[in-house]
Design an enzyme around this catalytic site. Structure first.
Site, PDB file in Angstrom:
ATOM      1  N   VAL A  78       0.806  -1.284  -0.062  1.00 29.27           N
ATOM      2  CA  VAL A  78      -0.043   0.120  -0.181  1.00 29.27           C
ATOM      3  C   VAL A  78       0.903   1.201  -0.123  1.00 29.27           C
ATOM      4  CG1 VAL A  78      -1.660   1.486   1.428  1.00 29.27           C
ATOM      5  CG2 VAL A  78      -1.866  -0.977   1.239  1.00 29.27           C
ATOM      6  N   CYS A  79       1.870   1.137   0.730  1.00 33.88           N
ATOM      7  CA  CYS A  79       2.789   2.419   1.034  1.00 33.88           C
ATOM      8  C   CYS A  79       3.274   2.837  -0.276  1.00 33.88           C
ATOM      9  CB  CYS A  79       4.040   2.078   1.998  1.00 33.88           C
ATOM     10  SG  CYS A  79       5.003   3.357   2.276  1.00 33.88           S
TER      11      CYS A  79
ATOM     12  N   GLY B 223     -11.401  13.849   9.374  1.00 37.12           N
ATOM     13  CA  GLY B 223     -10.387  14.766   9.437  1.00 37.12           C
ATOM     14  C   GLY B 223      -9.207  14.013  10.186  1.00 37.12           C
TER      15      GLY B 223
ATOM     16  N   VAL C 209     -22.054  12.239   8.553  1.00 34.49           N
ATOM     17  CA  VAL C 209     -22.672  11.933   7.570  1.00 34.49           C
ATOM     18  C   VAL C 209     -24.067  11.044   7.644  1.00 34.49           C
ATOM     19  CG1 VAL C 209     -22.668  11.308   5.002  1.00 34.49           C
ATOM     20  CG2 VAL C 209     -21.196  13.003   6.069  1.00 34.49           C
TER      21      VAL C 209
ATOM     22  N   ALA D 205     -12.265   9.015   4.148  1.00 40.98           N
ATOM     23  CA  ALA D 205     -11.201   8.509   4.799  1.00 40.98           C
ATOM     24  C   ALA D 205     -11.421   8.444   6.347  1.00 40.98           C
ATOM     25  CB  ALA D 205     -10.009   9.407   4.622  1.00 40.98           C
TER      26      ALA D 205
ATOM     27  N   GLY E 149     -10.668   5.643   8.449  1.00 41.26           N
ATOM     28  CA  GLY E 149      -9.585   4.927   9.065  1.00 41.26           C
ATOM     29  C   GLY E 149      -9.566   3.633   8.130  1.00 41.26           C
TER      30      GLY E 149
ATOM     31  N   ALA F 281       4.200   2.900   8.205  1.00 42.02           N
ATOM     32  CA  ALA F 281       5.197   2.380   7.360  1.00 42.02           C
ATOM     33  C   ALA F 281       6.496   1.911   8.249  1.00 42.02           C
ATOM     34  CB  ALA F 281       5.562   2.896   6.090  1.00 42.02           C
TER      35      ALA F 281
ATOM     36  N   HIS G 184      22.905  27.047  12.688  1.00 40.33           N
ATOM     37  CA  HIS G 184      22.205  28.191  12.375  1.00 40.33           C
ATOM     38  C   HIS G 184      22.389  28.741  11.033  1.00 40.33           C
ATOM     39  CE1 HIS G 184      20.430  32.012  13.473  1.00 40.33           C
ATOM     40  NE2 HIS G 184      21.378  32.734  12.606  1.00 40.33           N
TER      41      HIS G 184
END
Ligand code: FAD
Ligand code: NAD
Length: 481
Positions: free
Chosen positions: A43-44, A182, A238, A279, A281, A330, A454
């Site tokens: 899937v990744c 979300g 929903v 989406a 889960g 992953a 820096h």
């Protein structure tokens, strides 16, 4: 039917499975790796981490190009060649999956493309394009991953309904898109579509985006998402989706706090969207054909039960990655892979990380590792939080991204670093230092005394440690006596 034998069979070639196969081969084992795809990647690589990050990279460039007018450079509004964008994304996937396939060959890992069915604790059948193979193994690692969760109220057979896989295919840039959920995927893909030009609304059933992540980190992201998305509806569900001629009619039910404008809960409202991306889960792929021929156990959430070495209830079989428990990430899968292989070799390996980093690749990114502040509080730990605002660091100003915060979750008495959270542009590249700090038992004193280059955003980690002592160079915040 072809017959074959191997020392180690790895079922599923995602970042768990292929990492296990490669490591086992490096340690001298004879390895067979099985997956339905043409090459390893899972899937990744095929429909997760990699294609989404290719698209998010493009979104970031578009966003910066648009913003550049504020710096006196105007490129004009970007024009989109969606076919070219799609083929760029596909080329990234092909390059990586092809590359991993080559590395498998170089390591002499035998890759069999096909769907596997377990037939006993030491054998499986693989149905491939070129026929069936019966494979006998001494050990097997199950790394079958996960799939999108399906919800009955969102079950509608329509090309306008998308999950992460179809969303990543980028069928078009819809004028309006509703993202249901979300979480990681909703916010990452919502960012892609909104930047490409869709009017994106997000509906999340809990009281906040990214449940489980500390609210002070999420609020940095949410401020920006409120300008990118057209609506963020929290505490909202929903309840119905129905296809119409011009789109999907969606019925919402608000649970209380209302949407981002904080409105009171009202009666269910409706709206029509060109597309809906679900989406909500992912669920573990533990319904492996033939699993019942073994003693492997599956828990109530569908994860394969394992011990600290990732051994299942069947002595010859191990399980790793998304199918073996959360977090479904992953790098967690790849790490478990190494533990399982070492355990098979008889080493005293165990999966006991002090910290597993997590990154949401939105803009700004949110990254955290180790204990979150909320977790530490729930566990009743005596902690202190040291926070450094990015507005006070030179590098953030030079890139015009002062909207960030770096925070340390510290043991109050010892100053030991228990967790690190970062919200800001490029936070995902910074979090690894936090993970190393936690794994090494580092204290705020150690981090404070480590010279950071820096001007870089990494200085925010060092300065957060200085905040703990009330001595940050760029933030005046004396320690309370
Ligand atoms: P998977 O990668 O799911 O692979 C499992 C493989 O097993 C698949 O190829 C499947 O075809 C194969 N398989 C299953 N059953 C069989 C069978 N019976 N026979 C043959 N083959 C079989 N994680 C991150 O860490 N960072 C990210 O940025 C990130 N982004 C993501 C974005 C999206 C859109 C999605 C969906 C996920 C994302 N993830 C991300 C999660 C990540 O993809 C998973 O955690 C990871 O892929 C899990 O690896 P795995 O090895 O457990 O299984
Ligand atoms: P998620 O768990 O991250 O988010 C799902 C969200 O949907 C949650 O906020 C949940 O409250 C909400 N939800 C659930 N049911 C709902 C409903 N009926 N209506 C409205 N909201 C609802 O899941 P995801 O975004 O699908 O991603 C799955 C997993 O994949 C992640 O948890 C993560 O492990 C992995 N992932 C990782 C990355 C990354 O590492 N950057 C990216 C994508 C996916």
């Amino acid at each position: 039917m072809a017959r074959d034998t191997t020392q180690l069979a790895v079922l599923g070639a995602g970042p768990g499975g292929y990492a296990a196969a490669f490591y086992a081969a490096d340690l001298g084992m004879q390895v067979t790796l099985v997956d339905e795809e043409k090459n390893p990647g899972g899937v990744c690589l095929y429909r997760g981490c990699i294609p989404s990050k290719a698209l998010l990279h493009v979104a970031k460039v578009i966003d910066e190009a648009r913003h550049a007018s504020a710096w006196g450079v105007s490129f004009g509004e970007p024009t989109l060649d969606i076919d070219k964008l799609r083929s760029y994304k596909q080329s990234v996937v092909d390059k990586l999956t092809g590359g991993v396939g080559q590395v498998a060959k170089m390591r002499k890992v035998k890759f069999i493309q096909g769907r596997a069915t377990l037939t006993s604790p030491q054998s499986m059948k693989i149905a491939g394009a070129s026929g069936e193979t019966e494979l006998q193994f001494e050990h097997c690692i199950l790394a079958t991953g996960s799939s999108p969760t399906r919800v009955s109220s969102l079950a509608l057979d329509s090309p306008r309904m998308m999950d992460s896989t179809s969303g990543l295919e980028l069928p078009d840039v819809p004028a309006s898109l509703l993202v249901v959920g979300g979480g990681y995927i909703g916010l990452e893909l919502g960012t892609v579509y909104a930047t490409l030009g869709s009017k994106v609304s997000v509906v999340e059933m809990t009281a906040g985006l990214l449940p489980g992540v500390d609210r002070d980190l999420v609020s940095v992201l949410q401020k920006r998402l409120e300008t990118l998305f057209s609506r963020i509806m929290l505490n909202t569900k929903v309840v119905k989706v129905a296809e119409e001629k011009n789109g999907i009619r969606v019925t919402f039910e608000s649970g209380g706090a209302g949407d981002r404008r904080g409105g009171p809960s009202g009666p269910p409202s409706e709206e029509v969207f060109d597309r809906v991306l679900v989406a909500v889960g992912r669920r573990p792929n533990s319904e492996i054909p033939g699993l019942e021929t073994t003693a492997v156990k599956v828990d109530a959430k569908g994860f394969i039960e394992t011990d600290g070495q990732r051994r299942t209830a069947e002595a010859t079989i191990f399980a790793i990655g998304d199918v073996a428990g959360e977090p479904m990430l992953a790098h967690k899968a790849s790490h478990e892979a190494r533990v399982a292989v070492e355990a098979i070799q008889g080493h005293r390996a165990v999966f006991e990380p002090l910290a597993i980093p997590a990154v949401v690749f939105t803009d700004p990114e949110i990254a955290w590792t180790g204990l979150t502040e909320a977790q530490a509080q729930a566990e009743g730990r005596d902690i202190e939080i040291a926070k450094f605002p990015w507005a006070a660091i030179g590098r953030a100003i030079t890139i015009d991204r002062p909207d960030g915060v770096t925070k340390l979750v510290l043991d109050k008495k010892t100053g030991r670093i228990l967790g690190v959270g970062i919200a800001g542009s490029g936070a995902g590249e910074l979090i690894a230092e936090g993970t190393l700090a936690i794994e090494m038992g580092t204290t705020a004193e150690d981090l404070k005394m480590t010279i950071h280059p820096h001007p870089t955003l990494s200085e925010t980690l060092m300065e957060s440690a200085e905040v703990f002592f009330g001595q940050s160079t760029h933030v005046y915040k004396p320690k309370r006596k």
